[in-house]
Design a protein around this motif. Structure first.
Motif, PDB file in Angstrom:
ATOM      1  N   LEU A  78     -12.073   6.426  -5.196  1.00  0.00           N
ATOM      2  CA  LEU A  78     -12.014   7.788  -4.678  1.00  0.00           C
ATOM      3  C   LEU A  78     -10.575   8.264  -4.525  1.00  0.00           C
ATOM      4  O   LEU A  78     -10.234   9.406  -4.877  1.00  0.00           O
ATOM      5  CB  LEU A  78     -12.741   7.868  -3.331  1.00  0.00           C
ATOM      6  N   LEU A  79      -9.712   7.397  -4.025  1.00  0.00           N
ATOM      7  CA  LEU A  79      -8.319   7.770  -3.803  1.00  0.00           C
ATOM      8  C   LEU A  79      -7.591   8.019  -5.124  1.00  0.00           C
ATOM      9  O   LEU A  79      -6.810   8.970  -5.256  1.00  0.00           O
ATOM     10  CB  LEU A  79      -7.621   6.665  -3.012  1.00  0.00           C
ATOM     11  N   GLU A 137      -2.040   6.654   2.650  1.00  0.00           N
ATOM     12  CA  GLU A 137      -3.503   6.713   2.559  1.00  0.00           C
ATOM     13  C   GLU A 137      -4.118   5.399   2.082  1.00  0.00           C
ATOM     14  O   GLU A 137      -5.302   5.333   1.757  1.00  0.00           O
ATOM     15  CB  GLU A 137      -3.962   7.878   1.664  1.00  0.00           C
ATOM     16  N   LEU A 189     -21.736   8.125  -4.165  1.00  0.00           N
ATOM     17  CA  LEU A 189     -20.544   7.678  -4.874  1.00  0.00           C
ATOM     18  C   LEU A 189     -20.786   7.690  -6.375  1.00  0.00           C
ATOM     19  O   LEU A 189     -19.929   8.156  -7.144  1.00  0.00           O
ATOM     20  CB  LEU A 189     -20.150   6.271  -4.424  1.00  0.00           C
ATOM     21  N   GLU A 226     -16.422  -2.316  -0.399  1.00  0.00           N
ATOM     22  CA  GLU A 226     -16.155  -1.009   0.216  1.00  0.00           C
ATOM     23  C   GLU A 226     -14.710  -0.564  -0.034  1.00  0.00           C
ATOM     24  O   GLU A 226     -14.443   0.615  -0.252  1.00  0.00           O
ATOM     25  CB  GLU A 226     -16.443  -1.065   1.719  1.00  0.00           C
ATOM     26  N   GLU A 227     -13.785  -1.525  -0.004  1.00  0.00           N
ATOM     27  CA  GLU A 227     -12.393  -1.187  -0.301  1.00  0.00           C
ATOM     28  C   GLU A 227     -12.244  -0.743  -1.755  1.00  0.00           C
ATOM     29  O   GLU A 227     -11.501   0.203  -2.055  1.00  0.00           O
ATOM     30  CB  GLU A 227     -11.479  -2.382  -0.015  1.00  0.00           C
ATOM     31  N   LYS A 284      -8.642  11.296  -6.579  1.00  0.00           N
ATOM     32  CA  LYS A 284      -8.050  12.390  -5.806  1.00  0.00           C
ATOM     33  C   LYS A 284      -6.652  12.740  -6.295  1.00  0.00           C
ATOM     34  O   LYS A 284      -6.306  13.919  -6.423  1.00  0.00           O
ATOM     35  CB  LYS A 284      -8.008  11.998  -4.326  1.00  0.00           C
ATOM     36  N   HIS A 320     -16.894  -6.123   2.506  1.00  0.00           N
ATOM     37  CA  HIS A 320     -15.715  -5.315   2.812  1.00  0.00           C
ATOM     38  C   HIS A 320     -14.793  -5.199   1.599  1.00  0.00           C
ATOM     39  O   HIS A 320     -14.080  -4.201   1.463  1.00  0.00           O
ATOM     40  CB  HIS A 320     -14.962  -5.881   4.021  1.00  0.00           C
ATOM     41  N   ARG A 366       0.827  -1.203   0.000  1.00  0.00           N
ATOM     42  CA  ARG A 366       0.000   0.000   0.000  1.00  0.00           C
ATOM     43  C   ARG A 366       0.864   1.257   0.000  1.00  0.00           C
ATOM     44  O   ARG A 366       1.982   1.267   0.517  1.00  0.00           O
ATOM     45  CB  ARG A 366      -0.914   0.036   1.229  1.00  0.00           C
ATOM     46  N   LYS A 414     -14.522   0.743  -3.553  1.00  0.00           N
ATOM     47  CA  LYS A 414     -15.060   2.109  -3.619  1.00  0.00           C
ATOM     48  C   LYS A 414     -14.011   3.122  -3.167  1.00  0.00           C
ATOM     49  O   LYS A 414     -13.806   4.169  -3.798  1.00  0.00           O
ATOM     50  CB  LYS A 414     -16.299   2.234  -2.728  1.00  0.00           C
ATOM     51  N   ARG A 415     -13.329   2.795  -2.071  1.00  0.00           N
ATOM     52  CA  ARG A 415     -12.316   3.725  -1.536  1.00  0.00           C
ATOM     53  C   ARG A 415     -11.165   3.898  -2.521  1.00  0.00           C
ATOM     54  O   ARG A 415     -10.634   5.009  -2.667  1.00  0.00           O
ATOM     55  CB  ARG A 415     -11.803   3.205  -0.193  1.00  0.00           C
ATOM     56  N   GLN A 416     -10.800   2.831  -3.204  1.00  0.00           N
ATOM     57  CA  GLN A 416      -9.702   2.928  -4.163  1.00  0.00           C
ATOM     58  C   GLN A 416     -10.066   3.845  -5.333  1.00  0.00           C
ATOM     59  O   GLN A 416      -9.234   4.621  -5.812  1.00  0.00           O
ATOM     60  CB  GLN A 416      -9.317   1.534  -4.665  1.00  0.00           C
TER      61      GLN A 416
END
Length: 369
Positions: A184-185, A135, A241, A177-178, A188, A174, A132, A180-182
């Motif tokens: 967004l990141l 963030e 999202l 959800e991970e 960004k 889970h 990783r 989804k976060r990726q």
């Protein structure tokens, strides 16, 4: 419907599609120029069909889409045979070798094969063992390079979509959800707020975008991945999202329409650099993504979008040989520190070029023919 009354455009497209598939599974590296030699002595054939790399993962995804839309049994047989042989041999886990698991998850869900052990093993690795960045971004580790603290736009297609699909198939929210976060990141740090296009890479080690390349094929993975992700998760129109992803996609597509080469319908390998060569694999990816965005009503059916995607399809068709080979495809491309290096990447037929053409023409077949 009799053969006499068949839609000639559909007949022609299906012929092109089958030629593309034939070329996909028969591409060979005649000179050895595109072989990848690893430290342990293994030689990875990124160009031929009988190996395991992201190039093959994208090829499998194109075959999957064709089968799901047309019921083409040959496409399914090719995929199942590939997985049978490859899973018996195995490979090293990294961002790129994760890509075939997207197709594997769909085939497992459809009960075409039992890939439970493989889906579990690979997704658990992504969730808990893949390196990783700061963030918590998925570090773009490949066969040859760990790419310390680096985010690449390719990762959404190669690892994040498979993780999300496996999460749905194995009922592991889970994972979803991970994923989804990726998304967004990566938005960004990689989407250029000035143009709407995406930079190829970002590193937290020095905090910069390398050569600030708005690279064509890297951008096309995003144009493919966002509509597919929204559809995969069945995100409703009111979902926060989804609305965020759509604004990101629209900004990119608006920028793409402006920099498309009007004479050919293609895009340059560096999207905003007319001195870089025109490249067809990214064009096919953009055509697929824009067509799907129109079909899913993520973008309005405005003349500028429809005209752009029709020009793109014609540009792709114009670069397919009678044997089904998509020409003007750039070879696999690392993140470079200057734009000139991107201009020098060689052009050669590749499985992902074939597959992106397959994706584009299959979506065109579904939407317009």
């Amino acid at each position: 419907m009799s053969a006499r009354n068949a839609n000639p455009l559909k007949v022609s497209l299906l012929k092109q599609i089958h030629n593309i598939i034939n070329c996909l599974v028969n591409i060979k590296d005649e000179t050895g120029e595109f072989l990848m030699t690893l430290e342990d002595g293994r030689v990875i054939d990124t160009k031929g069909w009988n190996d395991w790399e992201w190039t093959h993962g994208i090829g499998l995804y194109g075959l999957l889409k064709l089968h799901s839309i047309t019921g083409d049994g040959h496409a399914l047989d090719i995929s199942l045979a590939w997985f049978k042989e490859r899973f018996e041999i195995g490979t090293t886990k990294n961002v790129n070798t994760m890509s075939p698991l997207l197709t594997a998850a769909y085939l497992h869900e459809a009960k075409k094969a039992d890939y439970l052990v493989h889906l579990d093993s690979w997704a658990e690795w992504v969730m808990y063992d893949m390196p990783r960045t700061e963030e918590g971004g998925l570090q773009h580790i490949t066969y040859l390079v760990v790419n310390y603290q680096q985010l690449w736009d390719d990762t959404l297609m190669m690892s994040v979509l498979p993780l999300a699909k496996i999460g749905l198939v194995l009922n592991r929210p889970h994972y979803v959800e991970e994923a989804k976060r990726q998304f967004l990141l990566h938005i960004k740090y990689l989407q250029d707020i000035q143009t709407g296009l995406w930079f190829h890479g970002w590193t937290f080690d020095g905090r910069h975008h390398f050569g600030k390349a708005r690279w064509g094929r890297g951008n096309c993975w995003v144009t493919v991945a966002i509509p597919d992700f929204i559809e995969m998760l069945n995100l409703p129109e009111t979902d926060g999202l989804r609305r965020y992803l759509v604004t990101s996609l629209v900004a990119q597509i608006d920028a793409l329409v402006k920099c498309q080469d009007q004479a050919t319908g293609l895009w340059h390998t560096i999207l905003d650099d007319e001195n870089s060569y025109l490249e067809s694999s990214c064009t096919a990816g953009f055509a697929y993504g824009i067509l799907k965005a129109l079909r899913l009503r993520l973008i309005p059916k405005e003349e500028r979008y429809v005209n752009s995607v029709k020009k793109a399809i014609q540009g792709v068709l114009a670069n397919i040989t009678p044997e089904g080979e998509l020409k003007l495809v750039s070879f696999g491309t690392p993140v470079f520190d200057n734009i000139e290096e991107y201009r020098r990447v060689p052009l050669t037929s590749m499985p992902y070029g074939q597959s992106l053409a397959l994706l584009a023409l299959t979506e065109y077949l579904r939407t317009y023919v």
